[in-house]
Write a protein that holds these residues in place. Structure first.
Motif, PDB file in Angstrom:
ATOM      1  N   PHE A   1       0.824  -1.213   0.000  1.00 41.70           N
ATOM      2  CA  PHE A   1       0.000   0.000   0.000  1.00 41.70           C
ATOM      3  C   PHE A   1       0.859   1.264   0.000  1.00 41.70           C
ATOM      4  O   PHE A   1       2.024   1.242   0.398  1.00 41.70           O
ATOM      5  N   VAL A   2       0.236   2.356  -0.438  1.00 37.02           N
ATOM      6  CA  VAL A   2       0.849   3.684  -0.380  1.00 37.02           C
ATOM      7  C   VAL A   2       0.196   4.431   0.781  1.00 37.02           C
ATOM      8  O   VAL A   2      -1.037   4.418   0.915  1.00 37.02           O
ATOM      9  N   ASP A   3       1.016   5.071   1.624  1.00 37.51           N
ATOM     10  CA  ASP A   3       0.467   5.824   2.770  1.00 37.51           C
ATOM     11  C   ASP A   3      -0.006   7.206   2.325  1.00 37.51           C
ATOM     12  O   ASP A   3       0.681   7.873   1.551  1.00 37.51           O
ATOM     13  N   VAL A   4      -1.176   7.627   2.831  1.00 39.66           N
ATOM     14  CA  VAL A   4      -1.654   8.986   2.561  1.00 39.66           C
ATOM     15  C   VAL A   4      -1.885   9.703   3.889  1.00 39.66           C
ATOM     16  O   VAL A   4      -1.977   9.069   4.942  1.00 39.66           O
ATOM     17  N   ASP A   5      -1.973  11.041   3.810  1.00 42.05           N
ATOM     18  CA  ASP A   5      -2.096  11.845   5.034  1.00 42.05           C
ATOM     19  C   ASP A   5      -3.462  11.719   5.707  1.00 42.05           C
ATOM     20  O   ASP A   5      -3.558  11.751   6.921  1.00 42.05           O
ATOM     21  N   GLY A   6      -4.522  11.628   4.920  1.00 39.33           N
ATOM     22  CA  GLY A   6      -5.872  11.609   5.497  1.00 39.33           C
ATOM     23  C   GLY A   6      -6.186  10.288   6.191  1.00 39.33           C
ATOM     24  O   GLY A   6      -5.331   9.408   6.301  1.00 39.33           O
ATOM     25  N   THR A   7      -7.416  10.171   6.639  1.00 37.58           N
ATOM     26  CA  THR A   7      -7.859   8.957   7.328  1.00 37.58           C
ATOM     27  C   THR A   7      -8.773   8.149   6.420  1.00 37.58           C
ATOM     28  O   THR A   7      -9.773   8.667   5.914  1.00 37.58           O
ATOM     29  N   THR A   8      -8.416   6.891   6.193  1.00 40.83           N
ATOM     30  CA  THR A   8      -9.252   5.978   5.406  1.00 40.83           C
ATOM     31  C   THR A   8     -10.672   5.973   5.960  1.00 40.83           C
ATOM     32  O   THR A   8     -10.876   6.036   7.177  1.00 40.83           O
ATOM     33  N   ARG A   9     -11.655   5.892   5.061  1.00 44.29           N
ATOM     34  CA  ARG A   9     -13.059   6.041   5.492  1.00 44.29           C
ATOM     35  C   ARG A   9     -13.602   4.825   6.267  1.00 44.29           C
ATOM     36  O   ARG A   9     -13.007   3.731   6.214  1.00 44.29           O
ATOM     37  N   LEU A  10     -14.716   5.046   6.910  1.00 47.13           N
ATOM     38  CA  LEU A  10     -15.438   3.977   7.604  1.00 47.13           C
ATOM     39  C   LEU A  10     -16.845   3.929   7.001  1.00 47.13           C
ATOM     40  O   LEU A  10     -17.559   4.925   7.049  1.00 47.13           O
ATOM     41  N   ASN A  11     -17.185   2.828   6.364  1.00 49.07           N
ATOM     42  CA  ASN A  11     -18.510   2.673   5.753  1.00 49.07           C
ATOM     43  C   ASN A  11     -19.384   1.808   6.656  1.00 49.07           C
ATOM     44  O   ASN A  11     -18.899   0.836   7.234  1.00 49.07           O
ATOM     45  N   THR A  12     -20.645   2.166   6.722  1.00 53.11           N
ATOM     46  CA  THR A  12     -21.542   1.451   7.640  1.00 53.11           C
ATOM     47  C   THR A  12     -22.664   0.751   6.901  1.00 53.11           C
ATOM     48  O   THR A  12     -23.287   1.345   6.015  1.00 53.11           O
ATOM     49  N   THR A  13     -22.887  -0.494   7.234  1.00 52.44           N
ATOM     50  CA  THR A  13     -24.094  -1.188   6.786  1.00 52.44           C
ATOM     51  C   THR A  13     -24.943  -1.432   8.025  1.00 52.44           C
ATOM     52  O   THR A  13     -24.472  -2.036   8.995  1.00 52.44           O
ATOM     53  N   ALA A  14     -26.171  -0.931   8.010  1.00 51.98           N
ATOM     54  CA  ALA A  14     -27.086  -1.180   9.121  1.00 51.98           C
ATOM     55  C   ALA A  14     -28.165  -2.141   8.625  1.00 51.98           C
ATOM     56  O   ALA A  14     -28.802  -1.887   7.602  1.00 51.98           O
ATOM     57  N   ILE A  15     -28.308  -3.252   9.331  1.00 55.50           N
ATOM     58  CA  ILE A  15     -29.359  -4.211   8.984  1.00 55.50           C
ATOM     59  C   ILE A  15     -30.427  -4.079  10.066  1.00 55.50           C
ATOM     60  O   ILE A  15     -30.160  -4.314  11.252  1.00 55.50           O
ATOM     61  N   ALA A  16     -31.616  -3.648   9.662  1.00 53.59           N
ATOM     62  CA  ALA A  16     -32.675  -3.412  10.639  1.00 53.59           C
ATOM     63  C   ALA A  16     -33.945  -4.066  10.143  1.00 53.59           C
ATOM     64  O   ALA A  16     -34.469  -3.678   9.099  1.00 53.59           O
ATOM     65  N   ALA A  17     -34.417  -5.048  10.877  1.00 54.39           N
ATOM     66  CA  ALA A  17     -35.655  -5.757  10.526  1.00 54.39           C
ATOM     67  C   ALA A  17     -35.669  -6.122   9.044  1.00 54.39           C
ATOM     68  O   ALA A  17     -36.567  -5.748   8.291  1.00 54.39           O
ATOM     69  N   ALA A  18     -34.610  -6.794   8.609  1.00 53.15           N
ATOM     70  CA  ALA A  18     -34.488  -7.315   7.238  1.00 53.15           C
ATOM     71  C   ALA A  18     -34.301  -6.236   6.165  1.00 53.15           C
ATOM     72  O   ALA A  18     -34.256  -6.533   4.984  1.00 53.15           O
ATOM     73  N   GLU A  19     -34.173  -4.963   6.594  1.00 54.60           N
ATOM     74  CA  GLU A  19     -33.845  -3.929   5.606  1.00 54.60           C
ATOM     75  C   GLU A  19     -32.366  -3.598   5.727  1.00 54.60           C
ATOM     76  O   GLU A  19     -31.804  -3.634   6.824  1.00 54.60           O
ATOM     77  N   GLU A  20     -31.750  -3.267   4.566  1.00 55.50           N
ATOM     78  CA  GLU A  20     -30.306  -3.023   4.549  1.00 55.50           C
ATOM     79  C   GLU A  20     -30.047  -1.562   4.197  1.00 55.50           C
ATOM     80  O   GLU A  20     -30.534  -1.075   3.180  1.00 55.50           O
ATOM     81  N   TYR A  21     -29.299  -0.845   5.050  1.00 55.03           N
ATOM     82  CA  TYR A  21     -28.935   0.553   4.760  1.00 55.03           C
ATOM     83  C   TYR A  21     -27.431   0.593   4.564  1.00 55.03           C
ATOM     84  O   TYR A  21     -26.675   0.156   5.430  1.00 55.03           O
ATOM     85  N   LYS A  22     -26.975   1.148   3.416  1.00 58.98           N
ATOM     86  CA  LYS A  22     -25.529   1.237   3.159  1.00 58.98           C
ATOM     87  C   LYS A  22     -25.123   2.696   3.190  1.00 58.98           C
ATOM     88  O   LYS A  22     -25.636   3.502   2.410  1.00 58.98           O
ATOM     89  N   LEU A  23     -24.227   3.053   4.107  1.00 59.36           N
ATOM     90  CA  LEU A  23     -23.824   4.452   4.301  1.00 59.36           C
ATOM     91  C   LEU A  23     -22.325   4.558   4.016  1.00 59.36           C
ATOM     92  O   LEU A  23     -21.503   4.163   4.844  1.00 59.36           O
ATOM     93  N   ASN A  24     -21.977   5.046   2.817  1.00 63.07           N
ATOM     94  CA  ASN A  24     -20.571   5.098   2.415  1.00 63.07           C
ATOM     95  C   ASN A  24     -20.025   6.524   2.465  1.00 63.07           C
ATOM     96  O   ASN A  24     -20.647   7.439   1.940  1.00 63.07           O
ATOM     97  N   GLN A  25     -18.860   6.686   3.076  1.00 60.34           N
ATOM     98  CA  GLN A  25     -18.216   8.004   3.124  1.00 60.34           C
ATOM     99  C   GLN A  25     -17.474   8.281   1.814  1.00 60.34           C
ATOM    100  O   GLN A  25     -17.219   7.358   1.024  1.00 60.34           O
ATOM    101  N   ALA A  26     -17.077   9.555   1.627  1.00 64.02           N
ATOM    102  CA  ALA A  26     -16.355   9.938   0.400  1.00 64.02           C
ATOM    103  C   ALA A  26     -14.893   9.503   0.451  1.00 64.02           C
ATOM    104  O   ALA A  26     -14.292   9.191  -0.580  1.00 64.02           O
ATOM    105  N   GLY A  27     -14.314   9.492   1.623  1.00 59.50           N
ATOM    106  CA  GLY A  27     -12.896   9.155   1.744  1.00 59.50           C
ATOM    107  C   GLY A  27     -12.040  10.414   1.799  1.00 59.50           C
ATOM    108  O   GLY A  27     -12.508  11.510   1.499  1.00 59.50           O
ATOM    109  N   PRO A  28     -10.765  10.256   2.178  1.00 57.75           N
ATOM    110  CA  PRO A  28      -9.876  11.420   2.330  1.00 57.75           C
ATOM    111  C   PRO A  28      -9.452  11.993   0.974  1.00 57.75           C
ATOM    112  O   PRO A  28      -9.306  11.245   0.013  1.00 57.75           O
ATOM    113  N   THR A  29      -9.265  13.291   0.904  1.00 54.63           N
ATOM    114  CA  THR A  29      -8.798  13.923  -0.342  1.00 54.63           C
ATOM    115  C   THR A  29      -7.325  13.563  -0.574  1.00 54.63           C
ATOM    116  O   THR A  29      -6.516  13.600   0.356  1.00 54.63           O
TER     117      THR A  29
END
Ligand SMILES: Nc1ncnc2c1ncn2[C@@H]1O[C@H](COP(=O)(O)OP(=O)(O)O)[C@@H](O)[C@H]1O
Ligand SMILES: O=P(O)(O)OC[C@H]1O[C@](O)(COP(=O)(O)O)[C@@H](O)[C@@H]1O
Length: 302
Positions: free
Chosen positions: A81-109
């Motif tokens: 890997f190549v190191d960058v200054d910013g912080t790698t993103r954290l993406n969230t999947t929430a599973i709630a009562a059989a529904e799936e929510y995908k919440l993706n961040q943009a990532g560091p510039t």
């Protein structure tokens, strides 16, 4: 061997609730997990688990980047890997009562110079195939993917969507849109399997030798010089579909690396993806039964 390039990795956080999402109240999760994610990273983990020589490259930064690096090392995945200054993103999947929510961040510039650093990492491995997977972080344009594709005599596979997929300009061995991405990129009617195969066929003219279109619960289509193939999905209990597309593609690539034809590759892809959707998150599932699952996948020519 295969090198995977993930410009925008993610820690995948998967949280499960046994009730529906509701605003203005605290939702308390029953289960939570963190996995190393991002399309090329998921593929590298699966390919390594299937004993295919593979090196994962991409951009990592911050505490999330360290988590991904350590997880891959723990899984025995070779990394560059190549190191960058910013912080790698954290993406969230929430599973709630059989529904799936995908919440993706943009990532560091990031700055465009990272493309040169990554190309250096890729060339150092002399790969036969390079998989560039996932979205681009702010600061990069589709040219960052075209430059990898034109940077050596490897075959480049690309798994990205949206405007980026539409704007690619180099020659590629394969792209892997899902149904929405295929429809968006071609403007075609993708409501039927035949419509998806037609769209994939026309998309090939834009510089893709093959198109692998993933159709969720409807299975997958692979169109190339060996014909138009459709595989039905396996009938399974789905927990969440995050990582399903990466798994389909990894199965296909793993089979090609072993010298298989397109039909066997498609069957293998569907078998691997069905194992991934059976469990939460994007960690590597049990792949011991892949051969028998593959034999149970129905494929027909369109
Ligand atoms: N509900 C499902 N039932 C069975 N298999 C599924 C289901 N959803 C996805 N899959 C499997 O995973 C593959 C990729 O899924 P898809 O959701 O299209 O990918 P992506 O994650 O790229 O959107 C499918 O081709 C199929 O084999
Ligand atoms: O780069 P993008 O398009 O935001 O996608 C990144 C996300 O996709 C994943 O690679 C899963 O992809 P698929 O569901 O398409 O297989 C996650 O690990 C990651 O969080």
């Amino acid at each position: 061997m295969i090198v995977t390039v993930t410009y925008n990795p993610a820690v995948d956080q998967t949280i499960q609730f046994d009730e529906q999402m509701a605003p203005d109240r605290v939702m308390r999760a029953d289960e939570a997990q963190f996995d190393a994610g991002g399309k090329g990273i998921n593929a590298a983990q699966l390919l390594t688990a299937m004993d295919r020589p593979c090196v994962a490259t991409g951009l990592l930064g911050g505490f999330t980047g360290s988590f991904i690096r350590e997880t891959l090392q723990g899984d025995g995945v070779e990394t560059a890997f190549v190191d960058v200054d910013g912080t790698t993103r954290l993406n969230t999947t929430a599973i709630a009562a059989a529904e799936e929510y995908k919440l993706n961040q943009a990532g560091p510039t990031v700055g465009e110079s990272v493309v040169d650093s990554l190309l250096e990492r890729v060339r150092a491995q002399s790969p036969d195939r390079v998989l560039v997977g996932g979205s681009l972080p702010p600061g990069l344009s589709p040219d960052a993917i075209d430059r990898i594709a034109g940077g050596g005599d490897w075959e480049t596979i690309v798994d990205t969507g949206g405007d980026v997929l539409r704007e690619l300009d180099a020659q590629y061995g394969l792209c892997k849109p899902n149904r929405t991405e295929l429809g968006d990129a071609t403007g075609a009617d993708v409501s039927t399997v035949e419509g998806c195969a037609d769209a994939a066929d026309t998309f090939r003219e834009r510089g893709f030798d093959r198109v692998l279109a993933s159709l969720g619960a409807d299975g997958a289509v692979l169109v190339g010089d060996e014909g138009r193939l459709y595989a039905e999905a396996l009938d399974i209990d789905v927990v969440d579909t995050v990582g399903a597309g990466d798994a389909l593609l990894s199965g296909v690539l793993s089979a090609w690396e072993a010298g298989a034809d397109d039909e066997t590759a498609l069957r293998t892809g569907v078998a691997v993806s069905s194992q991934v959707v059976k469990r939460a998150g994007t960690a590597v599932p049990d792949l011991n039964d892949i051969d028998s699952l593959r034999d149970g996948v129905t494929v027909r020519r369109l």
